[in-house]
Scaffold this active site. Structure first.
Site, PDB file in Angstrom:
ATOM      1  CB  SER A 253      -0.928   0.011   1.228  1.00 30.54           C
ATOM      2  OG  SER A 253      -0.165   0.042   2.419  1.00 30.54           O
TER       3      SER A 253
ATOM      4  CE1 TYR B 166       7.057   8.483  10.475  1.00 32.14           C
ATOM      5  CE2 TYR B 166       7.001  10.872  10.200  1.00 32.14           C
ATOM      6  CZ  TYR B 166       7.079   9.600   9.660  1.00 32.14           C
ATOM      7  OH  TYR B 166       7.177   9.444   8.281  1.00 32.14           O
TER       8      TYR B 166
END
Length: 254
Positions: free
Chosen positions: A20, A158
């Protein structure tokens, strides 16, 4: 149009998150080069594999895996090597940029974010490197992001992991250069995957980001294929320990 990298024909390639988003484009791009592609993802990718087989005449090998399960991750790398020959091109693409408030983060969320965005990258490298040594060399592409270069707010774990990937990449490049294993990072800008469109893209936010880009076109997943193929190919055989930025010119490095 994508250039042809002749040495990738027949190469055994392993991609995390290859079904994906950017990862799907990478699977498509490597198959177009004639590579043998194995990839992992959390969601079933059978229909995507059908599409790729119809397009390229060669089916990628999909293995369902949560990359935070280190033992299973290593098993999938072994399975890919058994099926396609020793993995000599590893692409650590999978990541999760879930937004979070620093004051609300608990240890469980910290551990989960680091497991997805940094730990899995390290252990995939650890699992692939012995085979690359035996094969006489290989190429690893670790996906980072420009988010830490920009000092973006909203997802500090992150950005910490992205910065950590760069440090790890440089150290592994130094460690295994004598074995002709090249390790580079690739830092995309804001690539408009379907997930980004569904969860984070707003008209105002996108306009502000495009204003910072030198090039005023939005980045699409296919825009990342060429740079990845270049880093995985022997065309870049004397390039290692580097971070290649593909972001339309938001951060200007050097």
């Amino acid at each position: 149009m994508i250039a042809t990298f002749h040495d990738l024909a027949g190469a055994s390639v392993y991609i995390t998150g290859g079904g994906s988003g950017i990862g799907a484009s990478l699977t498509d791009g490597f198959l177009a080069q004639g590579a043998k592609v194995a990839f992992v993802g959390r969601s079933d990718a059978s229909s995507f594999c059908d599409e790729m087989e119809e397009k390229h005449g060669q089916r990628p090998h999909f293995m369902q895996c949560d990359i935070t399960d280190t033992a299973h991750l290593k098993e999938t790398l072994a399975e890919a090597s058994a099926r396609h020959g020793t993995v000599t091109r590893l692409v650590n693409n999978a990541a999760n940029d879930k937004r979070h408030d620093p004051l609300e983060v608990d240890e469980a969320f910290w551990d989960w974010m680091i497991a997805i965005n940094l730990k899995a990258c390290f252990f995939a490298c650890q699992a692939a490197i012995p085979g690359m040594i035996e094969a006489g060399g290989g190429a690893i592409v670790n996906f980072s992001s420009i988010s830490y270069m920009m000092g973006n707010a909203g997802y500090p774990i992150y950005t910490a992991a992205n910065s950590g990937i760069n440090g790890m990449t440089r150290s592994l490049a130094r460690e295994y250069g004598p074995n002709r294993i090249r390790v580079n990072a690739l830092a995309p800008g804001w690539v408009l995957t379907q997930k980004q469109k569904d969860m984070w893209v707003t008209e105002e936010g996108l306009a502000a980001h495009l204003a910072r880009q030198c090039l005023k076109d939005t980045l699409e997943p296919d825009d990342i294929i060429g740079g990845t193929l270049f880093l995985a190919s022997d065309i870049s055989k004397m390039m290692t320990g580097q971070a290649l930025v593909i972001d339309g010119g938001v951060v200007v490095t050097g």
